[in-house]
Design an enzyme around this catalytic site. Structure first.
Site, PDB file in Angstrom:
ATOM      1  N   TYR A  99     -10.507   8.675 -15.012  1.00 20.13           N
ATOM      2  CA  TYR A  99     -10.662   7.963 -13.731  1.00 20.13           C
ATOM      3  C   TYR A  99     -11.981   7.187 -13.676  1.00 20.13           C
ATOM      4  O   TYR A  99     -12.062   6.130 -13.039  1.00 20.13           O
ATOM      5  CB  TYR A  99     -10.479   8.941 -12.558  1.00 20.13           C
ATOM      6  CG  TYR A  99      -9.029   9.333 -12.450  1.00 20.13           C
ATOM      7  CD1 TYR A  99      -8.553  10.536 -12.962  1.00 20.13           C
ATOM      8  CD2 TYR A  99      -8.098   8.441 -11.914  1.00 20.13           C
ATOM      9  CE1 TYR A  99      -7.203  10.855 -12.927  1.00 20.13           C
ATOM     10  CE2 TYR A  99      -6.749   8.753 -11.871  1.00 20.13           C
ATOM     11  CZ  TYR A  99      -6.307   9.954 -12.392  1.00 20.13           C
ATOM     12  OH  TYR A  99      -4.959  10.245 -12.373  1.00 20.13           O
ATOM     13  N   ARG A 123     -11.124   3.873 -15.129  1.00 17.65           N
ATOM     14  CA  ARG A 123     -10.334   3.013 -14.230  1.00 17.65           C
ATOM     15  C   ARG A 123     -11.204   2.527 -13.063  1.00 17.65           C
ATOM     16  O   ARG A 123     -11.070   1.397 -12.604  1.00 17.65           O
ATOM     17  CB  ARG A 123      -9.109   3.778 -13.729  1.00 17.65           C
ATOM     18  CG  ARG A 123      -8.093   4.062 -14.838  1.00 17.65           C
ATOM     19  CD  ARG A 123      -6.927   4.866 -14.333  1.00 17.65           C
ATOM     20  NE  ARG A 123      -6.174   4.135 -13.328  1.00 17.65           N
ATOM     21  CZ  ARG A 123      -5.271   4.719 -12.540  1.00 17.65           C
ATOM     22  NH1 ARG A 123      -5.065   6.016 -12.627  1.00 17.65           N
ATOM     23  NH2 ARG A 123      -4.608   4.010 -11.653  1.00 17.65           N
ATOM     24  N   GLN A 179       0.577   2.725  -2.850  1.00 20.08           N
ATOM     25  CA  GLN A 179       0.530   3.842  -3.802  1.00 20.08           C
ATOM     26  C   GLN A 179      -0.648   3.634  -4.758  1.00 20.08           C
ATOM     27  O   GLN A 179      -0.988   4.533  -5.520  1.00 20.08           O
ATOM     28  CB  GLN A 179       1.824   3.919  -4.618  1.00 20.08           C
ATOM     29  CG  GLN A 179       3.076   4.156  -3.793  1.00 20.08           C
ATOM     30  CD  GLN A 179       4.320   4.077  -4.652  1.00 20.08           C
ATOM     31  OE1 GLN A 179       4.785   5.072  -5.220  1.00 20.08           O
ATOM     32  NE2 GLN A 179       4.862   2.877  -4.760  1.00 20.08           N
ATOM     33  N   ASN A 180      -1.227   2.446  -4.706  1.00 18.29           N
ATOM     34  CA  ASN A 180      -2.274   2.089  -5.665  1.00 18.29           C
ATOM     35  C   ASN A 180      -3.604   2.703  -5.254  1.00 18.29           C
ATOM     36  O   ASN A 180      -3.872   2.929  -4.067  1.00 18.29           O
ATOM     37  CB  ASN A 180      -2.414   0.557  -5.750  1.00 18.29           C
ATOM     38  CG  ASN A 180      -1.121  -0.101  -6.207  1.00 18.29           C
ATOM     39  OD1 ASN A 180      -0.263   0.548  -6.811  1.00 18.29           O
ATOM     40  ND2 ASN A 180      -0.970  -1.380  -5.889  1.00 18.29           N
ATOM     41  N   HIS A 215      -1.886   7.699  -2.249  1.00 16.78           N
ATOM     42  CA  HIS A 215      -2.172   8.452  -3.480  1.00 16.78           C
ATOM     43  C   HIS A 215      -3.660   8.555  -3.751  1.00 16.78           C
ATOM     44  O   HIS A 215      -4.062   8.892  -4.876  1.00 16.78           O
ATOM     45  CB  HIS A 215      -1.457   7.800  -4.675  1.00 16.78           C
ATOM     46  CG  HIS A 215       0.029   7.999  -4.651  1.00 16.78           C
ATOM     47  ND1 HIS A 215       0.885   7.275  -5.444  1.00 16.78           N
ATOM     48  CD2 HIS A 215       0.803   8.828  -3.925  1.00 16.78           C
ATOM     49  CE1 HIS A 215       2.132   7.663  -5.213  1.00 16.78           C
ATOM     50  NE2 HIS A 215       2.103   8.591  -4.284  1.00 16.78           N
ATOM     51  N   CYS A 221     -14.053  16.654  -2.423  1.00 20.11           N
ATOM     52  CA  CYS A 221     -14.613  17.971  -2.748  1.00 20.11           C
ATOM     53  C   CYS A 221     -13.486  18.998  -2.779  1.00 20.11           C
ATOM     54  O   CYS A 221     -12.787  19.212  -1.771  1.00 20.11           O
ATOM     55  CB  CYS A 221     -15.652  18.391  -1.697  1.00 20.11           C
ATOM     56  SG  CYS A 221     -16.313  20.049  -2.051  1.00 20.11           S
ATOM     57  N   GLY A 273       6.589  -4.324  -5.847  1.00 16.91           N
ATOM     58  CA  GLY A 273       5.949  -3.920  -7.106  1.00 16.91           C
ATOM     59  C   GLY A 273       5.934  -2.429  -7.366  1.00 16.91           C
ATOM     60  O   GLY A 273       4.931  -1.898  -7.838  1.00 16.91           O
ATOM     61  N   THR A 274       7.051  -1.756  -7.074  1.00 16.63           N
ATOM     62  CA  THR A 274       7.105  -0.330  -7.395  1.00 16.63           C
ATOM     63  C   THR A 274       8.451  -0.006  -8.020  1.00 16.63           C
ATOM     64  O   THR A 274       9.474  -0.579  -7.669  1.00 16.63           O
ATOM     65  CB  THR A 274       6.840   0.555  -6.151  1.00 16.63           C
ATOM     66  OG1 THR A 274       6.881   1.930  -6.516  1.00 16.63           O
ATOM     67  CG2 THR A 274       7.842   0.290  -5.047  1.00 16.63           C
ATOM     68  N   ALA A 331       5.212 -10.896  -7.966  1.00 14.70           N
ATOM     69  CA  ALA A 331       4.688 -10.736  -6.602  1.00 14.70           C
ATOM     70  C   ALA A 331       3.783 -11.900  -6.209  1.00 14.70           C
ATOM     71  O   ALA A 331       3.816 -12.371  -5.063  1.00 14.70           O
ATOM     72  CB  ALA A 331       3.919  -9.418  -6.510  1.00 14.70           C
TER      73      ALA A 331
END
Ligand code: APR
Length: 236
Positions: A56, A59, A91-92, A109, A117, A175-176, A219
């Site tokens: 992560y 990203r 969802q991004n 998400h 935490c 776009g999913t 899109a």
């Protein structure tokens, strides 16, 4: 199109693809490089925290090199000019909707630019690398983790999303792949409550047959055209 119409828009990785952010499934997809089980489950985090945190971190750092595209900008324009209710559910975990100017937005998400935490549940903005064992600003526990909803965890804001779907006159999915629930089931909830449903995607998704209309294409091209139609439909 009544101007009081309430709209819910669901977006997935495909809306960020033209900005250069890899989608999850399909050639070169993010999950192509990693097995989901290795980087996006609570078990993976417990088993190999360094791998998950670094996945992560990479990203999060990559966000500095990408920009919102025409689809993000079109949704931000709709957000600014649509007089009725509007909720963009993404969802991004990237920040491209925000950077394009969207306000009526939620990340079901989680977000790359946030830390969670695992001890006290506090969520705070986070822009740098996040090593395992980083201390929570709120409770002091060495328990900060990426603020990403892993497979098997409950997505954020489901009550707010369900309430918006129950009121929606129009539901648009952009776009999913329709591969992951509960997002993949939103179209059925919206239909149940009488919404018109539209899918905009590069290819038919897993739930295409559930939509009143499917528009296949990029899109960056189809979303601005749809927003133009919506705004033109607002009777003066
Ligand atoms: N324009 C429109 N659609 C596109 C474009 C584009 N330029 N490029 C790709 N797509 C479509 C693909 O055809 C695919 O159907 O976007 C979809 C992306 O699907 P996924 O990669 O499965 O991403 P998404 O649906 O967002 O995944 C849902 O799964 O891995 C989890 O939590 C993760 O939020 C993610 C969730």
């Amino acid at each position: 199109m009544a101007i009081a119409d309430s709209i819910v828009v669901l977006t997935g990785a495909g809306i960020s693809a033209e900005s250069g952010i890899a989608t999850f499934r399909g050639p070169g997809g993010l999950w192509e490089g990693h097995r989901v089980e290795d980087v996006c489950t609570p078990e993976a985090l417990a088993r190999d925290p360094l791998l998950v945190h670094r996945f992560y971190d990479a990203r999060r750092a990559a966000l500095a090199g990408v920009e919102p595209n025409a689809a993000h900008r079109a949704l931000a324009r709709l957000d600014a000019e649509w007089p009725g209710e509007l909720l963009i559910v993404t969802q991004n975990v990237d920040d491209l909707h925000e950077r394009a100017g969207a306000r009526r937005l939620l990340h079901m998400h989680g977000e790359l630019l946030s830390a969670l935490c695992a001890s006290c549940g506090a969520r705070r903005a986070w822009r740098d690398d996040l090593p395992p064992g980083t201390a929570c600003v709120d409770c002091g526990a060495p328990a900060l983790r990426p603020d990403i909803v892993f497979f098997g965890e409950m997505p954020y804001d489901m009550d707010r999303i369900d309430a918006a779907l129950a009121r929606a006159d129009i539901f648009v999915s952009i776009g999913t792949s329709g591969a992951v629930y509960p997002a993949a089931g939103f179209v059925q909830t919206a239909r149940w409550h009488g919404a018109q449903t539209l899918e905009i995607n590069l290819e038919p998704s897993g739930g295409s047959h559930l939509f009143d209309e499917s528009r296949m294409g990029a899109a960056g091209k189809l979303v601005p055209a749809w927003v133009d139609d919506m705004l033109a439909s607002i009777s003066p």
